[in-house]
Enzyme design. Sequence first.
Site, PDB file in Angstrom:
ATOM      1  N   LYS A  10       4.129  84.735   5.259  1.00 25.77           N
ATOM      2  CA  LYS A  10       3.286  84.729   4.045  1.00 25.77           C
ATOM      3  C   LYS A  10       2.538  85.749   3.611  1.00 25.77           C
ATOM      4  CE  LYS A  10       2.773  79.777   5.836  1.00 25.77           C
ATOM      5  NZ  LYS A  10       1.828  78.507   5.761  1.00 25.77           N
ATOM      6  N   TYR A  50       6.913  73.319  -1.266  1.00 26.72           N
ATOM      7  CA  TYR A  50       5.767  72.342  -0.551  1.00 26.72           C
ATOM      8  C   TYR A  50       5.769  71.330  -1.284  1.00 26.72           C
ATOM      9  CZ  TYR A  50       3.579  76.200   1.876  1.00 26.72           C
ATOM     10  OH  TYR A  50       3.525  77.079   2.807  1.00 26.72           O
ATOM     11  N   PHE A  58      -4.983  69.863  -0.497  1.00 28.43           N
ATOM     12  CA  PHE A  58      -4.775  71.234  -0.489  1.00 28.43           C
ATOM     13  C   PHE A  58      -3.511  71.780  -1.061  1.00 28.43           C
ATOM     14  CE2 PHE A  58      -3.530  69.539   3.654  1.00 28.43           C
ATOM     15  CZ  PHE A  58      -2.037  69.980   3.794  1.00 28.43           C
ATOM     16  N   ARG A  86       9.848  77.135  16.173  1.00 30.00           N
ATOM     17  CA  ARG A  86       8.555  76.493  16.027  1.00 30.00           C
ATOM     18  C   ARG A  86       7.761  76.694  17.225  1.00 30.00           C
ATOM     19  NH1 ARG A  86       7.172  73.563  11.262  1.00 30.00           N
ATOM     20  NH2 ARG A  86       6.023  71.942  12.441  1.00 30.00           N
ATOM     21  N   THR A  92       0.338  74.365  13.696  1.00 29.23           N
ATOM     22  CA  THR A  92       0.001  74.669  12.419  1.00 29.23           C
ATOM     23  C   THR A  92      -1.469  75.270  12.246  1.00 29.23           C
ATOM     24  OG1 THR A  92       1.345  72.931  11.522  1.00 29.23           O
ATOM     25  CG2 THR A  92      -0.273  73.588   9.959  1.00 29.23           C
ATOM     26  N   ARG A 103       1.109  82.524  15.851  1.00 33.39           N
ATOM     27  CA  ARG A 103      -0.292  82.020  15.280  1.00 33.39           C
ATOM     28  C   ARG A 103      -1.376  82.081  16.319  1.00 33.39           C
ATOM     29  NH1 ARG A 103       2.401  76.813  12.319  1.00 33.39           N
ATOM     30  NH2 ARG A 103       2.907  77.733  10.164  1.00 33.39           N
ATOM     31  N   ASN A 113      -2.126  80.934   7.880  1.00 36.82           N
ATOM     32  CA  ASN A 113      -1.474  80.977   9.233  1.00 36.82           C
ATOM     33  C   ASN A 113      -0.235  81.780   9.458  1.00 36.82           C
ATOM     34  OD1 ASN A 113       0.157  79.210   7.675  1.00 36.82           O
ATOM     35  ND2 ASN A 113      -0.119  77.345   9.017  1.00 36.82           N
ATOM     36  N   HIS A 116       5.701  80.503   8.229  1.00 33.89           N
ATOM     37  CA  HIS A 116       6.115  79.079   8.034  1.00 33.89           C
ATOM     38  C   HIS A 116       7.461  79.218   8.840  1.00 33.89           C
ATOM     39  CE1 HIS A 116       7.552  75.518   6.283  1.00 33.89           C
ATOM     40  NE2 HIS A 116       8.713  76.127   6.009  1.00 33.89           N
ATOM     41  N   GLU A 127      15.552  74.233   2.641  1.00 36.74           N
ATOM     42  CA  GLU A 127      14.680  75.513   2.580  1.00 36.74           C
ATOM     43  C   GLU A 127      15.743  76.756   2.292  1.00 36.74           C
ATOM     44  OE1 GLU A 127      10.415  74.013   4.452  1.00 36.74           O
ATOM     45  OE2 GLU A 127      11.864  75.361   5.771  1.00 36.74           O
TER      46      GLU A 127
HETATM   47  P1  CMP Z   1       3.164  75.516   6.389  1.00 34.88           P
HETATM   48  O1  CMP Z   1       3.867  75.402   7.816  1.00 34.88           O
HETATM   49  O2  CMP Z   1       3.629  76.513   5.570  1.00 34.88           O
HETATM   50  O3  CMP Z   1       3.332  73.993   5.845  1.00 34.88           O
HETATM   51  C1  CMP Z   1       2.286  73.395   5.014  1.00 34.88           C
HETATM   52  C2  CMP Z   1       1.200  74.179   5.126  1.00 34.88           C
HETATM   53  O4  CMP Z   1      -0.290  73.731   4.823  1.00 34.88           O
HETATM   54  C3  CMP Z   1       0.835  74.615   6.538  1.00 34.88           C
HETATM   55  O5  CMP Z   1       1.800  75.756   7.029  1.00 34.88           O
HETATM   56  C4  CMP Z   1      -0.735  75.159   6.438  1.00 34.88           C
HETATM   57  O6  CMP Z   1      -0.743  76.523   5.932  1.00 34.88           O
HETATM   58  C5  CMP Z   1      -1.338  74.378   5.112  1.00 34.88           C
HETATM   59  N1  CMP Z   1      -2.230  73.306   5.435  1.00 34.88           N
HETATM   60  C6  CMP Z   1      -2.201  72.486   6.287  1.00 34.88           C
HETATM   61  N2  CMP Z   1      -3.277  71.727   6.223  1.00 34.88           N
HETATM   62  C7  CMP Z   1      -4.160  72.316   5.599  1.00 34.88           C
HETATM   63  C8  CMP Z   1      -5.568  72.248   5.251  1.00 34.88           C
HETATM   64  N3  CMP Z   1      -6.361  71.349   5.637  1.00 34.88           N
HETATM   65  N4  CMP Z   1      -6.042  73.282   4.369  1.00 34.88           N
HETATM   66  C9  CMP Z   1      -5.214  74.283   3.687  1.00 34.88           C
HETATM   67  N5  CMP Z   1      -4.057  74.551   4.132  1.00 34.88           N
HETATM   68  C10 CMP Z   1      -3.512  73.535   4.961  1.00 34.88           C
END
Ligand code: CMP
Length: 144
Positions: A10, A50, A58, A86, A92, A103, A113, A116, A127
Amino acid sequence: AAERTFIAIKPDGVQRGIVGEIISRFERKGFKLVGLKQLIPSQSLAEQHYAVHKERPFFSTLVNFITSGPVVAMVWEGEGVILSARKLIGATNPLQSEPGTIRGDLAIDIGRNIIHGSDGPETALSEIALWFEVSEVTDWIPSD
Ligand code: CMP
């Protein structure tokens, strides 16, 4: 063909200069890089990527962030790569990711984070198709 997964570094990962560090971890593990490009995702690409989070509070934060700068999009191939990636990536929420994971070692913020990875076989297929043209994914045979 062997299993493939979609991995994206990202904008925070690119900005922090840890693209090489992250790619290294996948290479050292033994997976094969079959697709790689850097792009600033369009609004439409981000919203499709997404889509499952559309109803979450969010969602707009997520889309705004992923479109805020360059993303390094990759396809990695290998036996069990979806689940293994993963595990390499970690939970996450970076505050809950184990040390030793990407991470766990490199991030603290759930919204930033750094990486992805597809969460299952169907998601991986959709994807990869969303982010890559067929011609942008190159299979190759490692010599031994
Ligand atoms: P990702 O694996 O890209 O898939 C969904 C994303 O949502 C996840 O990584 C996080 O970066 C993001 N995410 C999940 N929970 C929250 C939250 N509470 N606030 C902001 N971002 C979030």
